[in-house]
Enzyme design. Sequence first.
Site, mmCIF file in Angstrom:
data_model
loop_
_atom_site.group_PDB
_atom_site.id
_atom_site.type_symbol
_atom_site.label_atom_id
_atom_site.label_comp_id
_atom_site.label_asym_id
_atom_site.label_seq_id
_atom_site.Cartn_x
_atom_site.Cartn_y
_atom_site.Cartn_z
ATOM 1 N NE ARG A 89 2.967 -4.014 9.976
ATOM 2 C CZ ARG A 89 4.274 -3.866 9.747
ATOM 3 N NH1 ARG A 89 5.149 -4.589 10.414
ATOM 4 N NH2 ARG A 89 4.704 -3.002 8.850
ATOM 5 C CG ASP B 134 2.092 -0.203 10.442
ATOM 6 O OD1 ASP B 134 0.914 -0.111 10.046
ATOM 7 O OD2 ASP B 134 3.060 0.310 9.849
ATOM 8 N N GLY C 278 0.824 -1.211 0.000
ATOM 9 C CA GLY C 278 0.000 0.000 0.000
ATOM 10 C C GLY C 278 0.856 1.259 0.000
HETATM 11 C C1 S3P Z 1 3.221 4.017 6.252
HETATM 12 C C2 S3P Z 1 2.172 4.633 6.851
HETATM 13 C C3 S3P Z 1 1.114 3.933 7.577
HETATM 14 C C4 S3P Z 1 1.537 2.503 7.921
HETATM 15 C C5 S3P Z 1 2.177 1.796 6.761
HETATM 16 C C6 S3P Z 1 3.413 2.548 6.313
HETATM 17 C C7 S3P Z 1 4.208 4.815 5.522
HETATM 18 O O1 S3P Z 1 -0.046 3.852 6.768
HETATM 19 O O2 S3P Z 1 0.424 1.769 8.370
HETATM 20 O O3 S3P Z 1 2.554 0.489 7.128
HETATM 21 O O4 S3P Z 1 5.307 4.301 5.210
HETATM 22 O O5 S3P Z 1 3.935 5.994 5.253
HETATM 23 P P1 S3P Z 1 -1.164 5.036 6.786
HETATM 24 O O6 S3P Z 1 -0.559 6.230 6.210
HETATM 25 O O7 S3P Z 1 -2.270 4.493 5.914
HETATM 26 O O8 S3P Z 1 -1.571 5.148 8.210
#
Ligand code: S3P
Length: 748
Positions: A700, A627, A406
């Site tokens: 996780r 996380d 993501g």
């Molecule tokens: C991340 C931000 C977080 C985190 C993801 C990594 C990043 O997500 O949960 O594992 O590297 O910017 P969100 O921005 O959706 O909270």
Amino acid sequence: MSRDVELRSGVPLVHRLVVVGLGLIGGSFAKGLRERGLCGEVVGFDLDPRSRELAVELGVVDRCANNLAEACEGADVIQLAVPILAMERLLAELAMLDLGDAVLTDVGSAKGNVVRCAGEVFGRMPQRFVPGHPIAGSEQSGVTAAKSTLFRRHKVILTPLQDTDPAALSLVDSLWRALEADVEHMEVRHHDEVLAATSHLPHLLAFGLVDSLAKRNENLEIFRYAAGGFRDFTRIAGSDPVMWHDIFLANREAVLHTLDDFRADLDALRAAVEEGGGHTLLGVFTRAKAAREHFSKILARRAYVDVMHSNDLIFLANPGGSLNGQLRVPGDKSISHRSIMLGSLAEGTTEVEGFLEGEDALATIQAFRDMGVVIEGPSQGRVTVHGVGLHGLKPPPGPIYLGNSGTSMRLLSGLLAAQPFDSTLTGDASLTKRPMNRVAKPLREMGAVIETADEGRPPLTIRGGQKLSGMHYEMPMASAQVKSCLLLAGLYAAEKTSVTEPAPTRDHTERMLQGFGYPVQVEGSTAAVESGHTLRATHIEVPADISSSAFFMVAASIAPGSDITLEHVGVNPTRTGVIDILRLMGANIELTNQREVGGEPVADIRVRAARLKGVDIPEDLVPLAIDEFPVLFVAAACAEGRTTLRGAEELRVKESDRIQVMADGLQTLGVKATPTPDGIIIEGGGTIGGGEVWAHGDHRIAMSFSVAALRSSAPIRIHDCANVATSFPNFLSLAEKVGMRVGVESSS
Ligand code: S3P
């Protein structure tokens, strides 16, 4: 007969199977079906009388006929397994016979040619003719090499035409499946192009290279010193010359096409050698190495390809154990992603150390390679990024595949919205379910043109060539990914781009931009950038990931007698919520050797076992531990009393719905865990039992339940764990090293 026909050994699928051509392929087909009892009778025919005799002697067929007409009498299925150039004559002879309702099929390596010949001799392509191609050749040949298991786990491609009889197709499909082949259907033309590129071209090169070297005067010398590389590369030059001669003549057009493309690439390589174009050579070689590695992952069906289609990887976590010793977990995932992105956009060469060689970060590397950036490594955490500058990215050759990541998709969408070329971002089944409107909407407000699938899900198609204008954005949710996405778009937008967050989130993008010499203004909860500056290459040392460390922090806290030290962990204050929450619960955590490395605070973290108690988790800590909640829920299950989490609805849209999936698993283990819309209530301190839980492809979750076993009364089997490789590829070996009892149960 339906396609999903149940195949039970001993129940004939066809009454009379006729195999024409009793070589390796035809013989193996006949023998395999005969041994499995799937044909009432297997009749063979071959022009060579000795092959006919041997086929009967070796049990390949029940009997052989003396001519084609006799062989085909009363046939239900006729398999044509003759050399491809003999096919035309054979088809012409068949066209003269009364074949009744027999289904025809073949095994030729090129399909267009067979279909054309059949069309000519029969007047039109018979509807009950199903063209096929098993990809199972070997350097062996002849009926004596026939093996009933030859096709097991080999691909068989069927190339039905539009009006191919579905019943005939389904029957041929079933026969190959009965031989344990992986059957796929493809269009004729596509088949011929794919095979020309992946099989025919390499054979041409191998034959050609060996011949070219062999006919030179110094050939003795060349062959005497021919090292492994030459031997590996030219192994296939030992294949059957007549068969390959046939294949090239039969698949002429597709081969010429792929050969011309390759010649152009070869000319470019020649020019690079001639002109000393080291950068071009490095680019080709690093891309090829990565593609080759990716290719072996496809063959091994690893997570990077698509976990939902890969086999279940089960972790078996045995109860008990305590943790002792020192360990360094792999590099921080968030920082690793950003090091590639900013390194690629910088002027000059950026060296990265401590890079996370997990599949998510590798997906980011691949994305930038696809956009023409030369990236060496990773090798033992070292990566060299040959930056192309803010305006140097090239259009990718196709959709950019980001696996499970993501972060890659959200950050890249900001960057790509500002490029002069179109791009498409795709991912695996889990990523395809994740919300992207949170980035698409504000980017559109800046002038980006982005299409998504339904409800803002991937794939994202981003139209290039838009002029972005800066804006101020009040983020509705606390998300570092959204913030980073907009700041990256802001590097290209007219005027200023600023983002205000409702609560502090990880600030690695802001820090790293500054590390690359790019001005970022941070005031309170607002970060802002303006375009018009450049990034200068730098050296990045990625600290160990606090999110991966968290599993061991909880593990050591809950397992009596534990005492571990986690080395060189990134303790950026926007990431340390897990330490704060564990300390509130009574954990014994000590930070030593605190220092700053490349703009990020780092420390060694000592954790000793402690009696934990349940707490109300302060909402302001939620984004700072976003996380780490799956493993914190395990801590809560071991803590005396109730733990309540609120304000964490974001957990429902992570790699899985982490509230529901953790609640389900904990309940299975006998823990009272009640999900709420924005959190969970866990009654801790009771017994944790064993059982079967599902990680839902979420790395996780898989690691959290591995930790739970330290306090369970029986083993915990955790399904769907392949994606642990996305963030923590060596989790199992480190876990075992410090005293946890978790390993792979089976990878069927
Ligand atoms: C991340 C931000 C977080 C985190 C993801 C990594 C990043 O997500 O949960 O594992 O590297 O910017 P969100 O921005 O959706 O909270």
